[in-house]
Design a protein around this motif. Structure first.
Motif, PDB file in Angstrom:
ATOM      1  N   ALA A   1       6.542  -8.269  -0.996  1.00 18.50           N
ATOM      2  CA  ALA A   1       7.027  -7.452  -0.420  1.00 18.50           C
ATOM      3  C   ALA A   1       6.909  -5.828  -0.642  1.00 18.50           C
ATOM      4  O   ALA A   1       7.260  -4.832  -0.509  1.00 18.50           O
ATOM      5  CB  ALA A   1       8.657  -7.305  -0.834  1.00 18.50           C
ATOM      6  N   GLU A   2       6.385  -5.315  -2.553  1.00 18.15           N
ATOM      7  CA  GLU A   2       6.102  -4.318  -2.833  1.00 18.15           C
ATOM      8  C   GLU A   2       4.754  -3.599  -2.266  1.00 18.15           C
ATOM      9  O   GLU A   2       4.709  -2.193  -1.607  1.00 18.15           O
ATOM     10  CB  GLU A   2       6.027  -4.389  -4.209  1.00 18.15           C
ATOM     11  N   ARG A   3       3.443  -4.585  -1.869  1.00 20.21           N
ATOM     12  CA  ARG A   3       2.543  -3.925  -0.884  1.00 20.21           C
ATOM     13  C   ARG A   3       2.898  -3.766   0.161  1.00 20.21           C
ATOM     14  O   ARG A   3       1.749  -3.018   0.598  1.00 20.21           O
ATOM     15  CB  ARG A   3       1.594  -5.297  -1.212  1.00 20.21           C
ATOM     16  N   GLN A   4       3.648  -4.832   0.832  1.00 20.42           N
ATOM     17  CA  GLN A   4       4.070  -4.060   2.463  1.00 20.42           C
ATOM     18  C   GLN A   4       4.597  -2.544   2.353  1.00 20.42           C
ATOM     19  O   GLN A   4       4.477  -2.294   3.337  1.00 20.42           O
ATOM     20  CB  GLN A   4       5.251  -5.191   3.158  1.00 20.42           C
ATOM     21  N   ARG A   5       5.542  -2.798   1.768  1.00 20.69           N
ATOM     22  CA  ARG A   5       6.254  -1.625   1.246  1.00 20.69           C
ATOM     23  C   ARG A   5       5.003  -0.411   1.001  1.00 20.69           C
ATOM     24  O   ARG A   5       5.034   0.785   1.869  1.00 20.69           O
ATOM     25  CB  ARG A   5       7.451  -1.514   0.395  1.00 20.69           C
ATOM     26  N   TYR A   6       4.555  -0.381  -0.329  1.00 22.78           N
ATOM     27  CA  TYR A   6       3.928   0.774  -0.006  1.00 22.78           C
ATOM     28  C   TYR A   6       2.126   1.497   0.241  1.00 22.78           C
ATOM     29  O   TYR A   6       2.002   2.171  -0.659  1.00 22.78           O
ATOM     30  CB  TYR A   6       4.153   0.682  -1.819  1.00 22.78           C
ATOM     31  N   GLU A   7       1.669  -0.291  -0.039  1.00 25.08           N
ATOM     32  CA  GLU A   7      -0.024  -0.287   0.757  1.00 25.08           C
ATOM     33  C   GLU A   7      -0.967   0.634   1.399  1.00 25.08           C
ATOM     34  O   GLU A   7       0.341   0.123   2.294  1.00 25.08           O
ATOM     35  CB  GLU A   7      -0.796  -1.569   0.093  1.00 25.08           C
ATOM     36  N   THR A   8      -1.525   1.783   1.612  1.00 30.45           N
ATOM     37  CA  THR A   8      -2.089   2.176   3.044  1.00 30.45           C
ATOM     38  C   THR A   8      -3.698   1.591   2.529  1.00 30.45           C
ATOM     39  O   THR A   8      -4.029   0.707   2.260  1.00 30.45           O
ATOM     40  CB  THR A   8      -1.997   3.528   2.619  1.00 30.45           C
TER      41      THR A   8
END
Length: 270
Positions: free
Chosen positions: A80-87
């Motif tokens: 969830a953290e990767r999906q929210r912040y990574e580009t």
């Protein structure tokens, strides 16, 4: 002249901001980060490192949203953290800085009565509220005072995953939730019937009674080779490449000198 002074002051403030390296997150990583920061700050004048706690989840959000340069984490980055912040061009960089374990600790009275090892199933039943008295485990006839950790803690997530199979599991047996390992330690020391869990480095500092898990003690060897059931790594995390100052500090922590600081203060070097 006044305009020149204003411009010089603004430039100086900008340089001061650039020289600061802020770190936040896991309370289990924090003692290592603080000790290393003290030495790093004394050894050079280019950067000034400051460290605050808040838990792994808070640290990751701080780093992702620009409030911190480095997050301290006692777990890996969640999907969830990767999906929210990574580009596509900016991804989390996760840097192991040491080994750790989640240790189960009981009150001295409980340990001295013979409760020196527990199985994962017994721990699960304690935290689920199915075992409520120490006499069910060969200990004294006393209610079990169960101490957990508050949501957002990486230690809590890892513990629940290892014992229950999911970090979302409920623990109805818990009587109080502590913010960090130091609070757990204080609560256990002030009780004669408690159980809780904390990071390895907190166990190594001071008098605690650590029970084995599935018959395996959290020794350095067992933690590093993965034999102990709740062994893990500790991390520094940045979103994208670290800033120049953050990179200099991380390199120091991973250096021979930095890892020696870890070893001398109850942490297990990487």
């Amino acid at each position: 002249m006044i305009l020149l002074l204003v411009l010089l002051l603004a430039a100086a403030c900008g340089q001061a901001r650039e020289s600061k390296v802020s770190i936040s997150g896991s309370t289990n990583v924090m003692p290592l980060a603080e000790l290393a920061a003290e030495e790093f700050n004394m050894l050079q004048d280019d950067y000034r490192v400051t460290v605050t706690s808040g838990g792994t989840g808070v640290g990751i959000v701080d780093a992702a949203e620009g409030r911190s340069d480095i997050a301290m984490a006692s777990r890996e980055i969640q999907l969830a953290e990767r999906q929210r912040y990574e580009t596509p061009t900016k991804r989390f960089k996760v840097i192991p800085v040491g080994f750790d374990a989640i240790c189960l600790v009981v009150s001295p009275e409980v340990y001295d009565s013979g409760v020196t090892t527990l199985t994962r199933d017994e721990v699960k039943q304690i935290y689920a509220g199915d075992i409520t008295n120490w006499d069910e485990l060969g200990g004294p006839d006393m209610e079990i005072f169960v101490i957990g950790r508050k949501p957002g803690s990486g230690t809590r997530d890892t513990f629940l995953e290892a014992i229950f199979g999911s970090k979302e599991s409920e623990t109805p047996g818990v009587i109080i939730e502590s913010a960090d390992s130091s609070e757990v330690k204080t609560a256990i020391q002030g009780s004669d019937n408690a159980i809780g869990y904390m990071g390895y480095s907190y166990v190594m500092r001071g008098d605690t009674r650590v029970v084995s898990l599935d018959g395996i003690a959290p020794t350095v060897e067992n933690i590093k080779n993965g034999t102990y059931p709740i062994a893990r790594k500790l991390y520094f995390v940045t979103l994208g490449e670290p800033t120049v100052g953050a990179r200099a500090y991380i390199d120091y922590v991973l250096s021979q000198e930095g890892q020696q600081i870890a070893a001398e203060n109850g942490f297990i070097p990487i």
